[in-house]
Design an enzyme around this catalytic site. Sequence first.
Site, PDB file in Angstrom:
ATOM      1  N   SER A 189       0.834  -1.196   0.000  1.00  0.00           N
ATOM      2  CA  SER A 189       0.000   0.000   0.000  1.00  0.00           C
ATOM      3  C   SER A 189       0.872   1.251   0.000  1.00  0.00           C
ATOM      4  CB  SER A 189      -0.916   0.016   1.226  1.00  0.00           C
ATOM      5  OG  SER A 189      -1.774  -1.104   1.232  1.00  0.00           O
ATOM      6  N   GLU A 190       1.949   1.238   0.827  1.00  0.00           N
ATOM      7  CA  GLU A 190       2.883   2.366   0.861  1.00  0.00           C
ATOM      8  C   GLU A 190       4.307   1.898   1.117  1.00  0.00           C
ATOM      9  OE1 GLU A 190      -1.016   4.428   1.765  1.00  0.00           O
ATOM     10  OE2 GLU A 190      -0.006   2.767   2.782  1.00  0.00           O
ATOM     11  N   THR A 191       5.218   2.656   0.560  1.00  0.00           N
ATOM     12  CA  THR A 191       6.653   2.536   0.821  1.00  0.00           C
ATOM     13  C   THR A 191       7.131   3.933   1.208  1.00  0.00           C
ATOM     14  OG1 THR A 191       6.906   0.744  -0.778  1.00  0.00           O
ATOM     15  CG2 THR A 191       8.895   1.979  -0.201  1.00  0.00           C
TER      16      THR A 191
END
Length: 279
Positions: free
Chosen positions: A47-49
């Site tokens: 979903s996020e880095t």
Amino acid sequence: MPRPRSFVQVDVFSTRPYSGNPVAVVLDGTGLSDEEMQGLARWTNLSETTFVLPPTVPEADYRLRIFTPGGELPFAGHPTLGSARAWLDGGGTPRDDERIVQECGAGLVAVRRGEKLAFAAPPRVREGALDENQLLRIVGAFGISRDRVVAHQWVDNGPGWAVVQLATAQEVLALEPDFSGFPDAMVGAIGAHPDGSRHAFEMRTFAPAAGVPEDPACGSMNAGVGQWLTSTGGAPSSYRVSQGTRLGRAASIEISADADGTVWVSGAAVVCVRGTITL
């Protein structure tokens, strides 16, 4: 020239191993271009880095850039908690023993330390009821009738979130959304669990515009919804939300509102992977 950098993955919002929402964190993002950061975010396909950088203002302990597979976000909730945990685990020392101050695109975000980390919900950049056309697009994508919606609201604190409230958690879990005709959607659905349940609400969040069809656990959405519900009497000043059930996850998100109206979003954040990545 690529070089090894400290890299961790943190499981956020679940005390059961590998059941929350993972975030990948590069603990030294200095010297990386936007294209390199975005490329890694596409590759991890989480979903996020996130990328930790030196702060640009004296009040902050570090600066954070947050990328989905589809682009950069000014703010996101589970990456805020996960990156704070990664920074502490990597030897970061905050100026204040009780809280961390994160700099990001949305400004300065306070992260309170304790048994669990908690972030202060940032101000919403858009609030109020949805217009009817927007609402009809959402219920159309959800495959439900307009009369199933109990309430609706813009809860945008940066990513673009809107939310609809359904009567029950079961109705939320039964949704089979189709966003093929609504690719720019950033939307959630929330419904109440029966009285006596450990969690007050079930949440689902969908972000096709960011390359995330369904997010296992979303701190930013829960932050905006928490501000809305606690300020209008739609929820008590402290409650829990379950999320990720349809994805086989077991996220638990805790919301609490202070007397001054500040809403805090908290949950577990556990480092599961430590190593290096060459960037």
